[in-house]
Design a protein around this motif. Structure first.
Motif, PDB file in Angstrom:
ATOM      1  N   VAL A  69       0.877  -1.163   0.000  1.00  0.00           N
ATOM      2  CA  VAL A  69       0.000   0.000   0.000  1.00  0.00           C
ATOM      3  C   VAL A  69       0.918   1.217   0.000  1.00  0.00           C
ATOM      4  CG1 VAL A  69      -1.844   1.229   1.184  1.00  0.00           C
ATOM      5  CG2 VAL A  69      -1.761  -1.278   1.286  1.00  0.00           C
ATOM      6  N   VAL A  70       0.768   2.077  -1.005  1.00  0.00           N
ATOM      7  CA  VAL A  70       1.648   3.241  -1.146  1.00  0.00           C
ATOM      8  C   VAL A  70       0.808   4.515  -1.249  1.00  0.00           C
ATOM      9  CG1 VAL A  70       3.507   1.891  -2.212  1.00  0.00           C
ATOM     10  CG2 VAL A  70       1.789   2.985  -3.668  1.00  0.00           C
ATOM     11  N   ASP A  71       1.450   5.634  -0.986  1.00  0.00           N
ATOM     12  CA  ASP A  71       0.744   6.917  -1.006  1.00  0.00           C
ATOM     13  C   ASP A  71       0.625   7.527  -2.394  1.00  0.00           C
ATOM     14  OD1 ASP A  71       0.148   7.038   1.729  1.00  0.00           O
ATOM     15  OD2 ASP A  71       2.162   7.757   2.180  1.00  0.00           O
ATOM     16  N   GLU A  72       1.515   7.127  -3.308  1.00  0.00           N
ATOM     17  CA  GLU A  72       1.457   7.729  -4.643  1.00  0.00           C
ATOM     18  C   GLU A  72       2.021   6.770  -5.684  1.00  0.00           C
ATOM     19  OE1 GLU A  72       5.554  10.318  -4.256  1.00  0.00           O
ATOM     20  OE2 GLU A  72       3.654  11.281  -3.784  1.00  0.00           O
ATOM     21  N   LEU A  73       1.576   6.938  -6.889  1.00  0.00           N
ATOM     22  CA  LEU A  73       2.021   6.087  -7.984  1.00  0.00           C
ATOM     23  C   LEU A  73       3.521   6.226  -8.218  1.00  0.00           C
ATOM     24  CD1 LEU A  73       1.170   4.073 -10.169  1.00  0.00           C
ATOM     25  CD2 LEU A  73       0.824   6.030 -11.681  1.00  0.00           C
ATOM     26  N   ASP A  74       4.076   7.391  -7.926  1.00  0.00           N
ATOM     27  CA  ASP A  74       5.522   7.595  -8.111  1.00  0.00           C
ATOM     28  C   ASP A  74       6.354   6.564  -7.355  1.00  0.00           C
ATOM     29  OD1 ASP A  74       5.134   9.678  -9.827  1.00  0.00           O
ATOM     30  OD2 ASP A  74       5.496  11.241  -8.333  1.00  0.00           O
ATOM     31  N   GLU A  75       5.852   6.094  -6.234  1.00  0.00           N
ATOM     32  CA  GLU A  75       6.588   5.079  -5.477  1.00  0.00           C
ATOM     33  C   GLU A  75       6.640   3.759  -6.257  1.00  0.00           C
ATOM     34  OE1 GLU A  75       6.650   2.831  -1.174  1.00  0.00           O
ATOM     35  OE2 GLU A  75       5.598   4.744  -1.340  1.00  0.00           O
ATOM     36  N   VAL A  76       5.561   3.405  -6.902  1.00  0.00           N
ATOM     37  CA  VAL A  76       5.533   2.202  -7.741  1.00  0.00           C
ATOM     38  C   VAL A  76       6.505   2.381  -8.910  1.00  0.00           C
ATOM     39  CG1 VAL A  76       4.102   0.687  -9.175  1.00  0.00           C
ATOM     40  CG2 VAL A  76       3.129   1.750  -7.121  1.00  0.00           C
ATOM     41  N   ILE A  77       6.472   3.547  -9.528  1.00  0.00           N
ATOM     42  CA  ILE A  77       7.347   3.828 -10.669  1.00  0.00           C
ATOM     43  C   ILE A  77       8.813   3.752 -10.244  1.00  0.00           C
ATOM     44  CG2 ILE A  77       8.057   5.611 -12.314  1.00  0.00           C
ATOM     45  CD1 ILE A  77       5.065   6.498 -12.338  1.00  0.00           C
ATOM     46  N   LEU A  85       5.297  -0.144 -16.768  1.00  0.00           N
ATOM     47  CA  LEU A  85       3.881   0.071 -16.504  1.00  0.00           C
ATOM     48  C   LEU A  85       3.062   0.064 -17.791  1.00  0.00           C
ATOM     49  CD1 LEU A  85       5.213   0.909 -13.843  1.00  0.00           C
ATOM     50  CD2 LEU A  85       3.541   2.729 -13.675  1.00  0.00           C
ATOM     51  N   TRP A  86       1.936  -0.627 -17.741  1.00  0.00           N
ATOM     52  CA  TRP A  86       0.954  -0.653 -18.829  1.00  0.00           C
ATOM     53  C   TRP A  86      -0.342  -0.072 -18.282  1.00  0.00           C
ATOM     54  CZ3 TRP A  86       2.456  -1.792 -23.606  1.00  0.00           C
ATOM     55  CH2 TRP A  86       3.644  -2.517 -23.767  1.00  0.00           C
ATOM     56  N   TRP A  87      -0.835   0.984 -18.922  1.00  0.00           N
ATOM     57  CA  TRP A  87      -2.020   1.711 -18.464  1.00  0.00           C
ATOM     58  C   TRP A  87      -3.267   1.110 -19.117  1.00  0.00           C
ATOM     59  CZ3 TRP A  87      -0.081   4.826 -14.903  1.00  0.00           C
ATOM     60  CH2 TRP A  87       1.206   5.317 -15.070  1.00  0.00           C
ATOM     61  N   PHE A  88      -4.185   0.578 -18.349  1.00  0.00           N
ATOM     62  CA  PHE A  88      -5.420   0.010 -18.894  1.00  0.00           C
ATOM     63  C   PHE A  88      -6.532   1.050 -18.810  1.00  0.00           C
ATOM     64  CE2 PHE A  88      -3.159  -3.832 -18.884  1.00  0.00           C
ATOM     65  CZ  PHE A  88      -3.871  -4.778 -19.616  1.00  0.00           C
ATOM     66  N   SER A  89      -7.181   1.282 -19.961  1.00  0.00           N
ATOM     67  CA  SER A  89      -8.236   2.287 -20.018  1.00  0.00           C
ATOM     68  C   SER A  89      -9.153   2.020 -21.207  1.00  0.00           C
ATOM     69  CB  SER A  89      -7.615   3.684 -20.177  1.00  0.00           C
ATOM     70  OG  SER A  89      -8.612   4.650 -20.413  1.00  0.00           O
ATOM     71  N   THR A  90     -10.412   2.321 -21.038  1.00  0.00           N
ATOM     72  CA  THR A  90     -11.352   2.228 -22.162  1.00  0.00           C
ATOM     73  C   THR A  90     -11.040   3.290 -23.212  1.00  0.00           C
ATOM     74  OG1 THR A  90     -12.928   3.680 -21.034  1.00  0.00           O
ATOM     75  CG2 THR A  90     -13.218   1.297 -20.736  1.00  0.00           C
ATOM     76  N   LYS A  91     -10.242   4.289 -22.860  1.00  0.00           N
ATOM     77  CA  LYS A  91      -9.911   5.382 -23.783  1.00  0.00           C
ATOM     78  C   LYS A  91      -8.653   5.120 -24.604  1.00  0.00           C
ATOM     79  CE  LYS A  91     -11.930   8.530 -20.443  1.00  0.00           C
ATOM     80  NZ  LYS A  91     -12.264   7.490 -19.473  1.00  0.00           N
ATOM     81  N   ALA A  92      -7.957   4.027 -24.338  1.00  0.00           N
ATOM     82  CA  ALA A  92      -6.728   3.703 -25.065  1.00  0.00           C
ATOM     83  C   ALA A  92      -7.058   3.192 -26.465  1.00  0.00           C
ATOM     84  CB  ALA A  92      -5.925   2.658 -24.298  1.00  0.00           C
ATOM     85  N   GLU A 126       1.577   4.365 -26.461  1.00  0.00           N
ATOM     86  CA  GLU A 126       2.075   3.020 -26.787  1.00  0.00           C
ATOM     87  C   GLU A 126       1.948   2.068 -25.599  1.00  0.00           C
ATOM     88  OE1 GLU A 126       3.250   1.417 -29.641  1.00  0.00           O
ATOM     89  OE2 GLU A 126       2.169   3.145 -30.441  1.00  0.00           O
ATOM     90  N   ARG A 127       1.896   2.622 -24.402  1.00  0.00           N
ATOM     91  CA  ARG A 127       1.787   1.790 -23.195  1.00  0.00           C
ATOM     92  C   ARG A 127       0.366   1.812 -22.630  1.00  0.00           C
ATOM     93  NH1 ARG A 127       6.343  -0.397 -22.234  1.00  0.00           N
ATOM     94  NH2 ARG A 127       5.767  -1.188 -20.200  1.00  0.00           N
ATOM     95  N   ALA A 128      -0.549   2.449 -23.355  1.00  0.00           N
ATOM     96  CA  ALA A 128      -1.954   2.498 -22.946  1.00  0.00           C
ATOM     97  C   ALA A 128      -2.717   1.401 -23.690  1.00  0.00           C
ATOM     98  CB  ALA A 128      -2.551   3.869 -23.261  1.00  0.00           C
ATOM     99  N   LEU A 129      -3.451   0.592 -22.932  1.00  0.00           N
ATOM    100  CA  LEU A 129      -4.114  -0.582 -23.495  1.00  0.00           C
ATOM    101  C   LEU A 129      -5.600  -0.592 -23.163  1.00  0.00           C
ATOM    102  CD1 LEU A 129      -1.473  -3.203 -22.295  1.00  0.00           C
ATOM    103  CD2 LEU A 129      -1.574  -2.069 -24.532  1.00  0.00           C
ATOM    104  N   ARG A 130      -6.352  -1.183 -24.074  1.00  0.00           N
ATOM    105  CA  ARG A 130      -7.789  -1.348 -23.809  1.00  0.00           C
ATOM    106  C   ARG A 130      -8.203  -2.784 -24.094  1.00  0.00           C
ATOM    107  NH1 ARG A 130     -10.998  -1.422 -28.447  1.00  0.00           N
ATOM    108  NH2 ARG A 130      -9.906  -0.700 -30.290  1.00  0.00           N
ATOM    109  N   ILE A 131      -9.258  -3.179 -23.438  1.00  0.00           N
ATOM    110  CA  ILE A 131      -9.875  -4.473 -23.672  1.00  0.00           C
ATOM    111  C   ILE A 131     -11.070  -4.202 -24.585  1.00  0.00           C
ATOM    112  CG2 ILE A 131     -11.083  -6.414 -22.605  1.00  0.00           C
ATOM    113  CD1 ILE A 131      -9.479  -5.682 -20.005  1.00  0.00           C
TER     114      ILE A 131
END
Length: 159
Positions: A69-77, A85-92, A126-131
């Motif tokens: 559990v982290v406070d910000e995405l920057d910690e994951v990065i 990182l692969w960004w999942f979105s209906t807008k990709a 290029e790293r944004a993906l959709r289903i």
């Protein structure tokens, strides 16, 4: 509660940014255990991590889950690297089955009501993906989308 140690670099990761529904997070945790993935939860959370519904959805799997559990995405990065990182979105624009997943990659999902910020999707298309889905369906349930993406990545890396 003590968190398990960080995952080895060859494992996959699921990152939930500001998840709102405990049962979805519990179900995603159970899926992570099934493939040996690590779950990252980025605050704020819409529930307490010890919420009974998180545990109920994960059943007896939760004790086997590696999670942070982290406070910000920057910690994951910082821990995994921005190129993992692969960004999942209906807008990709790019379909998730076209991604060249590698061991150590992270699949990032936004909250149930808002998804991921558009700037993240547009900032690295290029790293944004959709289903893909029919236009009548606005989106999939978060737990279902995470399972679809995770199992494709797992299959790709030889799981």
């Amino acid at each position: 509660m003590t968190e398990p140690p960080p995952a080895p670099s060859h494992d996959l990761h699921i990152v939930l940014v500001e998840p709102e529904i405990a049962a979805n997070t519990g179900a995603i945790g159970r899926t992570c255990v099934a493939v040996g993935a690590t779950l990252w939860l980025v605050r704020p959370l819409g529930f307490h991590i010890d919420d009974r519904s998180v545990k109920r959805a994960g059943l007896d799997y939760w004790e086997h889950l590696r999670y942070h559990v982290v406070d910000e995405l920057d910690e994951v990065i910082r821990r995994l690297g921005p190129d993992r990182l692969w960004w999942f979105s209906t807008k990709a624009a790019r379909i998730y089955t076209e991604a060249p997943f590698r061991p150590g990659d992270a699949l990032v999902f936004g909250s149930e009501s808002r998804g991921l910020p558009r700037k993240w999707i547009d900032g690295d298309p290029e790293r944004a993906l959709r289903i893909p889905m029919r236009p009548e369906a606005r989106s999939l349930n978060l737990a279902n989308a995470a399972a679809v993406g995770l199992y494709e990545a797992f299959r790709r890396i030889g799981g």
